[in-house]
Write a protein that holds these residues in place. Structure first.
Motif, PDB file in Angstrom:
ATOM      1  N   VAL A 171      44.859  54.958  45.490  1.00  0.00           N
ATOM      2  CA  VAL A 171      46.266  54.666  45.188  1.00  0.00           C
ATOM      3  C   VAL A 171      46.451  54.303  43.719  1.00  0.00           C
ATOM      4  O   VAL A 171      47.418  54.705  43.083  1.00  0.00           O
ATOM      5  N   ASN A 172      45.484  53.517  43.163  1.00  0.00           N
ATOM      6  CA  ASN A 172      45.611  53.118  41.758  1.00  0.00           C
ATOM      7  C   ASN A 172      44.831  54.023  40.813  1.00  0.00           C
ATOM      8  O   ASN A 172      44.792  53.782  39.619  1.00  0.00           O
ATOM      9  N   GLY A 173      44.161  55.012  41.353  1.00  0.00           N
ATOM     10  CA  GLY A 173      43.389  55.925  40.513  1.00  0.00           C
ATOM     11  C   GLY A 173      42.042  55.355  40.099  1.00  0.00           C
ATOM     12  O   GLY A 173      41.353  55.940  39.262  1.00  0.00           O
ATOM     13  N   ARG A 174      41.633  54.189  40.669  1.00  0.00           N
ATOM     14  CA  ARG A 174      40.339  53.615  40.296  1.00  0.00           C
ATOM     15  C   ARG A 174      39.203  54.330  41.001  1.00  0.00           C
ATOM     16  O   ARG A 174      39.302  54.644  42.184  1.00  0.00           O
ATOM     17  N   GLY A 175      38.138  54.624  40.264  1.00  0.00           N
ATOM     18  CA  GLY A 175      36.961  55.271  40.845  1.00  0.00           C
ATOM     19  C   GLY A 175      37.014  56.782  40.754  1.00  0.00           C
ATOM     20  O   GLY A 175      36.060  57.464  41.127  1.00  0.00           O
ATOM     21  N   LEU A 176      38.140  57.315  40.247  1.00  0.00           N
ATOM     22  CA  LEU A 176      38.272  58.778  40.206  1.00  0.00           C
ATOM     23  C   LEU A 176      37.309  59.407  39.203  1.00  0.00           C
ATOM     24  O   LEU A 176      36.762  60.483  39.452  1.00  0.00           O
ATOM     25  N   VAL A 177      37.106  58.726  38.055  1.00  0.00           N
ATOM     26  CA  VAL A 177      36.212  59.280  37.034  1.00  0.00           C
ATOM     27  C   VAL A 177      34.791  59.369  37.591  1.00  0.00           C
ATOM     28  O   VAL A 177      34.124  60.406  37.487  1.00  0.00           O
ATOM     29  N   GLU A 178      34.356  58.274  38.247  1.00  0.00           N
ATOM     30  CA  GLU A 178      33.018  58.257  38.843  1.00  0.00           C
ATOM     31  C   GLU A 178      32.901  59.354  39.897  1.00  0.00           C
ATOM     32  O   GLU A 178      31.868  60.019  40.002  1.00  0.00           O
ATOM     33  N   LEU A 179      33.961  59.523  40.673  1.00  0.00           N
ATOM     34  CA  LEU A 179      33.941  60.548  41.732  1.00  0.00           C
ATOM     35  C   LEU A 179      33.796  61.941  41.123  1.00  0.00           C
ATOM     36  O   LEU A 179      33.005  62.759  41.585  1.00  0.00           O
ATOM     37  N   LYS A 180      34.566  62.178  40.049  1.00  0.00           N
ATOM     38  CA  LYS A 180      34.504  63.497  39.409  1.00  0.00           C
ATOM     39  C   LYS A 180      33.120  63.751  38.821  1.00  0.00           C
ATOM     40  O   LYS A 180      32.613  64.865  38.867  1.00  0.00           O
ATOM     41  N   LEU A 181      32.519  62.675  38.269  1.00  0.00           N
ATOM     42  CA  LEU A 181      31.163  62.815  37.732  1.00  0.00           C
ATOM     43  C   LEU A 181      30.203  63.229  38.838  1.00  0.00           C
ATOM     44  O   LEU A 181      29.383  64.135  38.668  1.00  0.00           O
ATOM     45  N   ALA A 182      30.321  62.567  40.003  1.00  0.00           N
ATOM     46  CA  ALA A 182      29.432  62.888  41.120  1.00  0.00           C
ATOM     47  C   ALA A 182      29.691  64.320  41.600  1.00  0.00           C
ATOM     48  O   ALA A 182      28.752  65.068  41.905  1.00  0.00           O
ATOM     49  N   MET A 183      30.964  64.708  41.630  1.00  0.00           N
ATOM     50  CA  MET A 183      31.303  66.053  42.103  1.00  0.00           C
ATOM     51  C   MET A 183      30.802  67.121  41.135  1.00  0.00           C
ATOM     52  O   MET A 183      30.606  68.270  41.511  1.00  0.00           O
ATOM     53  N   SER A 184      30.641  66.727  39.861  1.00  0.00           N
ATOM     54  CA  SER A 184      30.197  67.694  38.863  1.00  0.00           C
ATOM     55  C   SER A 184      28.691  67.905  38.872  1.00  0.00           C
ATOM     56  O   SER A 184      28.183  68.782  38.188  1.00  0.00           O
ATOM     57  N   ARG A 185      27.977  67.042  39.623  1.00  0.00           N
ATOM     58  CA  ARG A 185      26.512  67.175  39.643  1.00  0.00           C
ATOM     59  C   ARG A 185      26.095  68.494  40.272  1.00  0.00           C
ATOM     60  O   ARG A 185      26.622  68.901  41.310  1.00  0.00           O
ATOM     61  N   ALA A 186      25.141  69.151  39.631  1.00  0.00           N
ATOM     62  CA  ALA A 186      24.678  70.434  40.182  1.00  0.00           C
ATOM     63  C   ALA A 186      23.760  70.204  41.373  1.00  0.00           C
ATOM     64  O   ALA A 186      23.673  71.005  42.283  1.00  0.00           O
ATOM     65  N   ASP A 187      23.062  69.032  41.339  1.00  0.00           N
ATOM     66  CA  ASP A 187      22.058  68.775  42.376  1.00  0.00           C
ATOM     67  C   ASP A 187      22.447  67.561  43.202  1.00  0.00           C
ATOM     68  O   ASP A 187      22.083  66.444  42.866  1.00  0.00           O
ATOM     69  N   LEU A 188      23.195  67.759  44.241  1.00  0.00           N
ATOM     70  CA  LEU A 188      23.545  66.629  45.087  1.00  0.00           C
ATOM     71  C   LEU A 188      22.452  66.455  46.137  1.00  0.00           C
ATOM     72  O   LEU A 188      22.066  67.426  46.783  1.00  0.00           O
ATOM     73  N   PRO A 189      21.934  65.233  46.299  1.00  0.00           N
ATOM     74  CA  PRO A 189      20.849  65.059  47.281  1.00  0.00           C
ATOM     75  C   PRO A 189      21.371  65.141  48.716  1.00  0.00           C
ATOM     76  O   PRO A 189      22.553  64.871  48.970  1.00  0.00           O
TER      77      PRO A 189
END
Lengths: 712, 84
Positions: A171-189
């Motif tokens: 709702v407040n947009g907090r954590g979105l940057v971290e989420l996008k970083l995780a989504m950008s990872r090529a190798d998700l475990p």
């Protein structure tokens, strides 16, 4: 939508991403904030509400990774379990298992959980981890958890599960940057977490898994997840979705179920319980509660809102406020629109040389579309209210309060939400029935939803009320009174038919409702306004396409063939035209209701959409728009309309009968199309047309003939 | 149909404000499964918040509304007020 052609069999190795756009699915329990997160990530205008079942179909959007590469996102309907119990949950399950030909199977999954209710939310996550796909867990609503005194040890959960976990406040947009970083990872475990199925069930799981791998072409991991689903769901057809299971798998399943039935052991129940046990172990020491939390704000509000007495008063006040504001606030913008449409028509008449083209544009297109456009403000207000009720969380409370009443007619409170939405428009209402688990209850709700007076009936009611009452200024209270009478009649009709259908055609077990009530939230004005604008644009699109088209066709049908005598009056011309002939053909069937052939034209054309009746009457009676209040010229024309013997057509009784006709008759092509899609057969939409229009004729006949006999 | 232990009562009969432990689920299997999946299974603790025909309950911090027939099929054992 241009999606990459990568619907690979789950049996194959997951393809390396390379340049292909990765596809993420957003899944989670109802009301955990998936759609808010989806909006925050994509910026797409998509409906977000605060009651379970807002997203009833998947939505696809796009976002960009930290490196600027596109990522596709699929927002799926909320589900408590992959063992789907309702059509909206089936969409989620089928997309995740790659059973939908129209949707790519997601490469990666974003699991959204409500941090304030971790254990329950982790049940679905646990099932999803079985699918063996890379998962990112989003702990949403961390702000609410903090408020409730809950501390979640995120790092520890991350260590236990072995997947990225992002604490977030969508709702407040907090954590979105971290989420996008995780989504950008090529190798998700892949998840580390493993759980053991009960020993007694393990052979059944192994045998089904082998059969699903060999005979149904599933990958071993998906086969295991699906075997577990098959064992916890008793409706195998529904679990198998559109792709039927092989005879071998079905045979194995039947043998095991028979064996367990014989033993009298509830293995399906123990599978759920053992999953919860694994989750409990996972959660031990994970969440700490600060002291003893007193009653929350939601608790305090609920003490009044769901109170046996105050609850009804609150619901009554909300509904009254809703209808009163539709009729009061809308008046100024309505007059403004009417005046400008009239100005445009006058300008057009002055700017063009007299002829058929000028009449087509001014009397056909502008007058037709204008007479419907006038109702945009009322529709906006209605959707604004519905959006507000949804986003605050009140809608689920209304369902709770209404459950008692609904159970009298054999439905449950869940049917109330689709019926309430149908006051705005039957189409979103019918879509919302997907959250109803019982197929018979769902069908009954679909069948009666169009009886709730939708916003398209407002124009018809307003014009007829204006024609019905003497004098120029219609008293506000009388107008609202008659209008409420029509709404009440439609609502009673819907309940009456639901009662009838549940006792005859669609007999079923007593309704079992289990509905989660979300905590109250302050409405997010942005979401409410976006939703309202989305609806408004749909309405305008309809006005610009269907209604414009019908207005032009109708103008043609009332203008041609031309009367042989060029000096013929407008009435003579219409009687001679194609539309006049069709109306005359229909007249014998509608004359017992007090309707003449010109009303017949309106009934035929408004089968496309009810509001077309108003524009049709405008065209049939050759009304030219003026600068006055929009209904005045049409009202005058209607009052002047007469039978060949000089008796007025639009007596008070006829106006009332006609309004009642519109309460009951099925006059909406778009609804017919949606019912066909939702029931997957022509049988029910045709039945709906027959029973609604049939009962409309019958009720009108009784009302008109009784009225006549009483001397009206 | 298994017989019901005498100390168990249906959830709809639980007085408002009382807390109980879910002991047995009856009726339609699909319904029982869904109730369990929503964390309302055997051994769950439930507090009745409101309602006589339609029940409103608090389970694991979530508010759940149950229709009368649904609440009839959830058999609970009332806990003494001191155990809450």
């Amino acid at each position: 939508m241009n999606l990459p052609p990568h619907i690979v069999s789950p049996g194959k190795k997951r393809p390396a991403h390379g340049d292909r756009t990765p596809v993420y699915a957003l899944v989670g329990n109802p009301n955990c904030g998936k759609s808010t997160l989806f909006n925050a990530l994509t910026g797409l205008k998509q409906k977000v509400g605060n009651y379970p079942g807002v997203t009833v179909e998947k939505r696809i959007g796009e976002t960009y990774s930290q490196h600027g590469k596109p990522i596709k996102l699929i927002d799926l309907p909320g589900a408590y379990s992959l063992a789907a119990r309702s059509p909206d949950e089936a969409v989620t399950r089928d997309v995740l298992l790659g059973r939908r030909a129209d949707t790519p199977q997601p490469d990666r999954i974003l699991c959204i959980v409500d941090a304030t209710n971790l254990e329950r939310n982790l049940y679905l996550v646990h099932q999803i981890l079985d699918l063996g796909r890379p998962v990112i867990l989003v702990l949403n609503m961390m702000d609410l958890a903090k408020k409730a005194g809950l501390h979640v040890r995120v790092t520890r959960l991350e260590q236990e599960l072995g997947i990225p976990i992002i604490a977030c406040e969508a709702v407040n947009g907090r954590g979105l940057v971290e989420l996008k970083l995780a989504m950008s990872r090529a190798d998700l475990p892949l998840a580390r977490h493993r759980w053991d199925v009960p020993v007694a069930v393990a052979p059944a799981v192994a045998e089904l898994q082998a059969s699903l791998t060999d005979s149904d072409a599933r990958s071993p991991l998906v086969a295991r997840a699906e075997a577990l689903l098959l064992l916890t769901d008793f409706d195998t057809v529904r679990v198998a979705g559109s792709t039927p299971l092989s005879w071998r798998t079905t045979g194995i399943l039947e043998t095991w179920q028979k064996r367990w039935d014989g033993e009298g052991t509830d293995w399906a129940g123990s599978l759920v319980n053992s999953r919860y046990e694994a989750i409990n172990r996972l959660c031990t020491g994970l969440v700490q509660q600060d002291g003893t939390a007193g009653p929350s704000t939601s608790d305090r509000i609920d003490a009044v809102v769901v109170h046996p007495l105050w609850g009804w008063l609150v619901l009554g006040s909300v509904m009254t406020a809703l209808f009163l504001s539709i009729f009061t606030f809308a008046e100024i913008p309505m007059n403004w629109i009417a005046a400008h449409v009239a100005l445009l028509a006058t300008w057009m008449k002055g700017a063009m040389a007299p002829g058929d083209l000028r009449d087509l544009l001014a009397d056909g297109a502008i007058a037709g579309v204008g007479s419907v456009l006038v109702f945009l403000p009322q529709i906006l207000i209605l959707f604004f209210f519905v959006g507000l009720l949804e986003s605050t969380g009140y809608m689920a409370r209304a369902a709770f309060i209404m459950d008692r009443l609904m159970s009298r007619v054999g439905l449950n409170g869940k049917s109330f939400i689709p019926l309430l939405s149908s006051y705005a428009c039957a189409i979103p209402g019918i879509m919302a029935t997907r959250t109803i688990e019982d197929p018979k209850d769902r069908l009954v709700t679909i069948l009666v939803a169009p009886l709730m007076s939708c916003s398209a009936r407002l124009p018809v009611y307003l014009v007829l009320i204006a024609a019905l009452l003497p004098g120029d200024a219609v008293p506000m209270l009388t107008e609202v009174g008659i209008m409420l009478l029509m709404y009440a009649l439609g609502t009673l009709g819907a309940f009456g038919f639901a009662w009838l259908f549940k006792r005859t055609l669609l007999k079923g077990a007593p309704p079992m409702m289990i509905l989660e009530l979300p905590p109250y939230r302050l409405p997010r004005l942005r979401d409410v306004v976006l939703q309202m604008l989305e609806r408004a644009s749909l309405f305008l699109k309809r006005a610009g396409t269907i209604i414009l088209g019908i207005s032009i066709v109708l103008w043609f049908l009332t203008t041609y063939p031309k009367h042989p005598d060029p000096a013929a009056t407008a009435t003579q011309q219409i009687a001679h035209s194609f539309a006049g002939r069709a109306g005359h053909l229909l007249e014998p069937t509608i004359k017992p209701l007090g309707f003449d052939w010109r009303i017949g034209i309106g009934l035929i054309t408004s089968f496309a959409a009810r509001e077309v009746f108003v524009s049709s009457m405008g065209v049939v009676f050759g009304v030219e728009e003026s600068n006055e209040k929009n209904t005045t010229p049409l009202r005058e024309a209607l009052r002047k309309a007469a039978w060949p013997d000089g008796a007025p057509v639009f007596t008070a009784l006829v106006c009332l009968t006609l309004m009642i006709y519109y309460v009951f008759a099925m006059q909406c092509m778009s609804t017919v199309a949606v019912v066909k899609r939702e029931t997957n057969t022509w049988r029910w939409p045709l039945f709906q047309i027959a029973y609604m229009t049939g009962s409309a004729w019958l009720v009108c006949f009784v009302v008109y003939q009784t009225g006549r006999a009483l001397g009206y | 149909m298994p017989t019901t232990a005498p100390h168990l009562s249906p959830l709809c009969e639980l007085p408002v404000g009382a807390t109980a432990r879910v002991c047995e689920l009856k009726g339609d299997e699909n319904f029982c499964q869904r109730v369990r999946e929503m964390g309302f299974g055997e051994a769950a603790l439930v507090t009745k918040v409101s309602g006589s025909t339609t029940s409103l309950c608090q389970v694991n911090g979530t508010r759940i509304a149950l229709s009368h027939d649904a609440a009839m099929n959830i058999l609970v054992e009332r806990l003494p007020d001191s155990a809450r």
